[in-house]
Design an enzyme around this catalytic site. Structure first.
Site, mmCIF file in Angstrom:
data_model
loop_
_atom_site.group_PDB
_atom_site.id
_atom_site.type_symbol
_atom_site.label_atom_id
_atom_site.label_comp_id
_atom_site.label_asym_id
_atom_site.label_seq_id
_atom_site.Cartn_x
_atom_site.Cartn_y
_atom_site.Cartn_z
ATOM 1 N N PRO A 1 0.657 -1.373 0.339
ATOM 2 C CA PRO A 1 0.091 0.137 0.229
ATOM 3 C C PRO A 1 1.232 1.307 -0.186
ATOM 4 O O PRO A 1 2.043 1.086 0.559
ATOM 5 C CB PRO A 1 -0.563 -0.107 0.993
ATOM 6 N N ASN A 2 0.363 1.970 -0.703
ATOM 7 C CA ASN A 2 1.202 3.665 -0.703
ATOM 8 C C ASN A 2 2.330 4.191 -1.664
ATOM 9 O O ASN A 2 2.720 4.990 -1.772
ATOM 10 C CB ASN A 2 0.955 4.008 0.419
ATOM 11 N N ARG B 1 5.437 10.750 -1.641
ATOM 12 C CA ARG B 1 5.110 10.575 -0.925
ATOM 13 C C ARG B 1 6.065 11.132 0.001
ATOM 14 O O ARG B 1 7.453 9.916 -0.336
ATOM 15 C CB ARG B 1 4.481 8.913 -0.455
ATOM 16 N N TYR C 1 10.841 8.723 2.118
ATOM 17 C CA TYR C 1 10.839 7.474 0.696
ATOM 18 C C TYR C 1 11.586 8.190 -0.912
ATOM 19 O O TYR C 1 12.014 7.281 -1.225
ATOM 20 C CB TYR C 1 9.523 7.281 0.690
ATOM 21 N N ASN D 1 8.409 -5.645 -0.110
ATOM 22 C CA ASN D 1 8.273 -4.184 0.277
ATOM 23 C C ASN D 1 6.407 -4.260 1.195
ATOM 24 O O ASN D 1 5.831 -3.820 0.055
ATOM 25 C CB ASN D 1 8.251 -3.004 -0.157
ATOM 26 N N ALA E 1 2.125 0.297 5.267
ATOM 27 C CA ALA E 1 2.164 -0.614 6.323
ATOM 28 C C ALA E 1 1.971 -2.069 7.008
ATOM 29 O O ALA E 1 2.453 -2.312 7.569
ATOM 30 C CB ALA E 1 1.354 0.383 6.904
ATOM 31 N N HIS F 1 3.681 -4.559 9.130
ATOM 32 C CA HIS F 1 3.628 -4.060 11.257
ATOM 33 C C HIS F 1 2.776 -4.600 12.068
ATOM 34 O O HIS F 1 2.951 -4.812 12.414
ATOM 35 C CB HIS F 1 4.023 -2.638 11.016
ATOM 36 N N ASP G 1 1.704 -15.838 6.318
ATOM 37 C CA ASP G 1 1.391 -16.438 6.776
ATOM 38 C C ASP G 1 1.188 -17.179 4.706
ATOM 39 O O ASP G 1 1.181 -18.291 4.625
ATOM 40 C CB ASP G 1 -0.512 -17.100 7.125
ATOM 41 N N GLU H 1 12.721 -8.740 2.699
ATOM 42 C CA GLU H 1 11.836 -8.011 2.425
ATOM 43 C C GLU H 1 12.892 -6.447 2.654
ATOM 44 O O GLU H 1 13.912 -6.708 3.018
ATOM 45 C CB GLU H 1 12.315 -8.512 4.239
ATOM 46 N N HIS I 1 12.891 -2.476 2.399
ATOM 47 C CA HIS I 1 12.261 -0.987 3.443
ATOM 48 C C HIS I 1 13.554 -0.543 2.773
ATOM 49 O O HIS I 1 14.033 0.204 2.552
ATOM 50 C CB HIS I 1 11.812 -0.699 4.407
ATOM 51 N N LEU I 2 12.383 1.310 2.090
ATOM 52 C CA LEU I 2 13.561 2.065 1.009
ATOM 53 C C LEU I 2 14.131 2.807 3.113
ATOM 54 O O LEU I 2 15.208 3.129 2.747
ATOM 55 C CB LEU I 2 12.343 3.466 1.163
ATOM 56 N N SER I 3 13.049 2.839 4.058
ATOM 57 C CA SER I 3 13.296 3.880 5.849
ATOM 58 C C SER I 3 13.593 3.051 6.067
ATOM 59 O O SER I 3 13.902 1.361 5.999
ATOM 60 C CB SER I 3 12.432 4.578 5.811
ATOM 61 N N ARG J 1 12.632 4.598 13.219
ATOM 62 C CA ARG J 1 10.956 5.486 12.967
ATOM 63 C C ARG J 1 10.175 5.421 14.082
ATOM 64 O O ARG J 1 10.960 4.828 15.430
ATOM 65 C CB ARG J 1 10.507 4.774 12.043
ATOM 66 N N ARG K 1 6.750 1.287 13.512
ATOM 67 C CA ARG K 1 6.967 0.875 12.863
ATOM 68 C C ARG K 1 8.497 -0.108 12.971
ATOM 69 O O ARG K 1 8.687 -0.931 11.787
ATOM 70 C CB ARG K 1 7.362 1.737 11.289
HETATM 71 C C1 DQA Z 1 7.893 1.632 4.148
HETATM 72 C C2 DQA Z 1 7.845 1.829 5.813
HETATM 73 C C3 DQA Z 1 6.543 1.101 6.301
HETATM 74 O O1 DQA Z 1 6.802 1.835 7.578
HETATM 75 C C4 DQA Z 1 5.663 2.352 5.541
HETATM 76 O O2 DQA Z 1 4.314 2.076 6.000
HETATM 77 C C5 DQA Z 1 5.316 1.756 3.892
HETATM 78 C C6 DQA Z 1 6.958 2.422 2.988
HETATM 79 C C7 DQA Z 1 9.841 1.705 3.164
HETATM 80 O O3 DQA Z 1 9.538 1.580 2.261
HETATM 81 O O4 DQA Z 1 10.648 2.575 4.305
HETATM 82 O O5 DQA Z 1 5.041 2.474 3.702
HETATM 83 O O6 DQA Z 1 7.700 -0.448 4.168
#
Ligand code: DQA
Length: 145
Positions: free
Chosen positions: A9-10, A17, A22, A73, A76, A79, A86, A97, A99-101, A106, A110
């Protein structure tokens, strides 16, 4: 070898964003860079982004017999989603896995990943470059197996 890249998502909003968190690289640019690396290391890549938890699970189920490794990735859902872990465990395909951040630097909510215990590894905090590093690392691991 075929690798699936799943963004949650997002992440379709990357580029605009929260750029201080990010970065300014778009998801299309990340996918283009991943395709270039895939050609270099001779793997086939399929990339999907979905905003819904169920949609992400459906994509994973669809990949069960068609990919050998996954970059994920989950945004959210990382978390919160035992259902995604599963699904990843259920299809039994090795995944990394991404993650950009740096999720561990954080907000407290998170700093835990529901997926990490089932992952081959995690790259977190290296921005868009983390995807390419994850792809190289995952493929190296799969080829060594
Ligand atoms: C994220 C970190 C998550 O906490 C956040 O909700 C995201 C992006 C990252 O790539 O840093 O949507 O997965």
């Amino acid at each position: 070898m075929r690798i699936g890249v799943l963004n949650g998502p997002n992440l379709n909003l990357l580029g605009t964003r929260e750029p201080t968190v990010y970065g300014t690289t778009t998801l299309a640019q990340i996918d283009a860079e991943l395709q270039a690396i895939a050609r270099e290391i001779d793997v086939e890549l399929v990339s999907v982004q979905k905003n819904g938890e169920g949609e992400l699970i459906d994509v994973l189920h669809g990949w069960q017999h068609s990919v050998q490794g996954i970059l994920v990735n989950a945004g959210a859902y990382t978390h919160t989603s035992l259902a995604l872990r599963d699904a990843l465990s259920g299809i039994a395909i090795p995944f990394v896995e991404v993650h950009l951040s740096n999720i561990y630097a954080r907000e407290p909510e998170r700093r835990h990943s529901m997926l990490a215990s089932a992952a081959v590894g995690m790259i977190t905090g290296l921005g868009a470059a983390g995807y390419g590093l994850a792809l190289r690392g995952l493929v190296a691991r799969l080829r060594a197996a």
